[in-house]
Scaffold this motif. Structure first.
Motif, PDB file in Angstrom:
ATOM      1  N   VAL A  29      24.339  71.492  47.553  1.00 37.82           N
ATOM      2  CA  VAL A  29      24.657  72.102  46.253  1.00 37.82           C
ATOM      3  C   VAL A  29      23.803  71.448  45.182  1.00 37.82           C
ATOM      4  O   VAL A  29      23.437  70.269  45.308  1.00 37.82           O
ATOM      5  N   PRO A  31      23.317  69.914  41.315  1.00 40.68           N
ATOM      6  CA  PRO A  31      24.248  69.228  40.396  1.00 40.68           C
ATOM      7  C   PRO A  31      25.008  70.232  39.525  1.00 40.68           C
ATOM      8  O   PRO A  31      26.212  70.038  39.269  1.00 40.68           O
ATOM      9  N   GLN A  33      25.859  73.284  40.323  1.00 36.11           N
ATOM     10  CA  GLN A  33      26.912  73.912  41.145  1.00 36.11           C
ATOM     11  C   GLN A  33      28.085  72.963  41.345  1.00 36.11           C
ATOM     12  O   GLN A  33      29.241  73.380  41.338  1.00 36.11           O
ATOM     13  N   LEU A  34      27.758  71.696  41.507  1.00 38.38           N
ATOM     14  CA  LEU A  34      28.835  70.706  41.683  1.00 38.38           C
ATOM     15  C   LEU A  34      29.725  70.661  40.432  1.00 38.38           C
ATOM     16  O   LEU A  34      30.959  70.604  40.525  1.00 38.38           O
ATOM     17  N   ARG A  35      29.056  70.722  39.268  1.00 35.78           N
ATOM     18  CA  ARG A  35      29.844  70.758  38.018  1.00 35.78           C
ATOM     19  C   ARG A  35      30.689  72.021  37.964  1.00 35.78           C
ATOM     20  O   ARG A  35      31.835  72.015  37.537  1.00 35.78           O
ATOM     21  N   ILE A  57      33.292  71.921  50.781  1.00 35.20           N
ATOM     22  CA  ILE A  57      34.279  71.398  49.832  1.00 35.20           C
ATOM     23  C   ILE A  57      35.480  72.337  49.841  1.00 35.20           C
ATOM     24  O   ILE A  57      35.306  73.573  49.903  1.00 35.20           O
ATOM     25  N   THR A  79      28.714  79.372  44.976  1.00 35.24           N
ATOM     26  CA  THR A  79      29.468  78.646  46.011  1.00 35.24           C
ATOM     27  C   THR A  79      30.768  79.424  46.299  1.00 35.24           C
ATOM     28  O   THR A  79      31.859  78.931  46.023  1.00 35.24           O
TER      29      THR A  79
END
Ligand code: SF4
Ligand code: SF4
Ligand code: SF4
Length: 290
Positions: A29, A31, A33-35, A57, A79
């Protein structure tokens, strides 16, 4: 209108909330997308997220009323909801050539390509695909329904060997030995990991091109089984063809229900599946032995 699939939705104990498993091919992913995942989890889920063993996740504790909005947010984020039932549920990969000095193949692009073709496809059995770029098998690909492992066969040039023994220390299989001042390779012990290649300060150990070992019918869980070797091939194209045929054979021949592929290999004729795969591959792409 974004269509929200329901396949990555897992009912939690107590039946009052859901855990959402995300689609994250090869565990990569950005950064941003993680946020985005963190924001969505905070807004629609509970107090935490869960990093799974299969490089994805999960967002736990999502109320039913929040599912549509969460689905929209995650799809926009790139995602989306993943898969969980009789589908291709997961494609995992190790860092491969991109980052690991032990890698023999490009695991991540291979995995992303397979994910684009197969993720979420309905199958008679739950199907996981894993790709490791060397036999250290960091993603346990041989415990997947379909696994790909990259190998590298060392080539010695003993006439140039000084017998210094430097390369011997790099082999964890005790497959290298200096005998009478010259390096000797024990073929039986060598697992073609490639770790010794390029370790020789005199360039005595080089390598053939990498090969791809495809395994079939592995499983984790309460009765883990290592997948059986389906074929070894000498090119990325042939490896993709072998995976395609392996997937087709699972689709056509596996018996649906609660049993995993690993528990029905003899019944569905593993030897015949090997023949089918070999018949689809160019003859010169098949390698007899590692
Ligand atoms: S499987 Fe091999 S190449 Fe992949 S991360 Fe592990 S050690 Fe590196
Ligand atoms: S390829 Fe791996 S197992 Fe084989 S000799 Fe080299 S280090 Fe040892
Ligand atoms: S490091 Fe090179 S020169 Fe030294 S023993 Fe190994 S192959 Fe021979």
């Amino acid at each position: 209108m974004i269509q929200i699939p329901r396949v990555g939705v897992i009912v939690e104990e107590g039946m009052e909330a859901y855990t959402i498993r995300l689609r994250i091919p090869a565990g990569i992913v950005t950064p941003d997308q993680l946020r985005g995942i963190a924001d969505a989890a905070q807004k629609y889920g509970g107090d935490d997220v869960h990093l799974t063993t299969r490089q994805t996740i999960e967002i736990p504790h999502v109320a039913e009323k929040n599912l549509p909005a969460l689905g929209v947010a995650l799809t926009k984020n790139g995602t989306p909801f993943g898969a969980e039932f009789q589908n291709v549920v997961n494609v995992t990969a190790c860092p491969g050539n991109e980052r690991c000095r032990l890698a023999n193949i490009d695991a991540i692009p291979f995995a992303l390509n397979i994910d684009r073709k197969y993720f979420g496809r309905e199958m008679p059995v739950k199907t996981r695909i894993g790709i490791s770029a060397c036999p250290n098998s960091c993603v346990s690909e041989r415990l997947c329904e379909v696994g790909v492992t990259g190998h590298l066969k060392p080539l010695r040039h003993p006439e140039k060997c000084t017998g210094c023994g430097t390369c011997v220390d790099f082999c964890n299989e005790d497959a290298l030995e200096v005998i009478n001042g010259v390096i000797v390779l024990n073929d039986e012990r060598c697992i073609r990991c490639g770790a010794c290649v390029h370790t020789c300060p005199y360039g005595v150990i080089t390598a053939e091109d990498p090969v791809y070992e495809i395994t079939f019918g592995g499983r984790r869980g309460r009765h883990p089984k290592v997948g059986r070797r389906l074929v070894i091939v000498n090119s990325l194209e042939a490896a993709e063809q072998a995976v395609d045929e392996a997937m087709y054979r699972i689709y056509r021949q596996a018996v649906g229900g609660t049993r995993l592929l690993a528990d029905q290999l003899d019944e569905i004729g593993f030897d015949q599946i090997v023949k089918s795969v070999l018949a689809k591959l160019p003859e010169d792409s098949v390698v007899e032995h590692l």
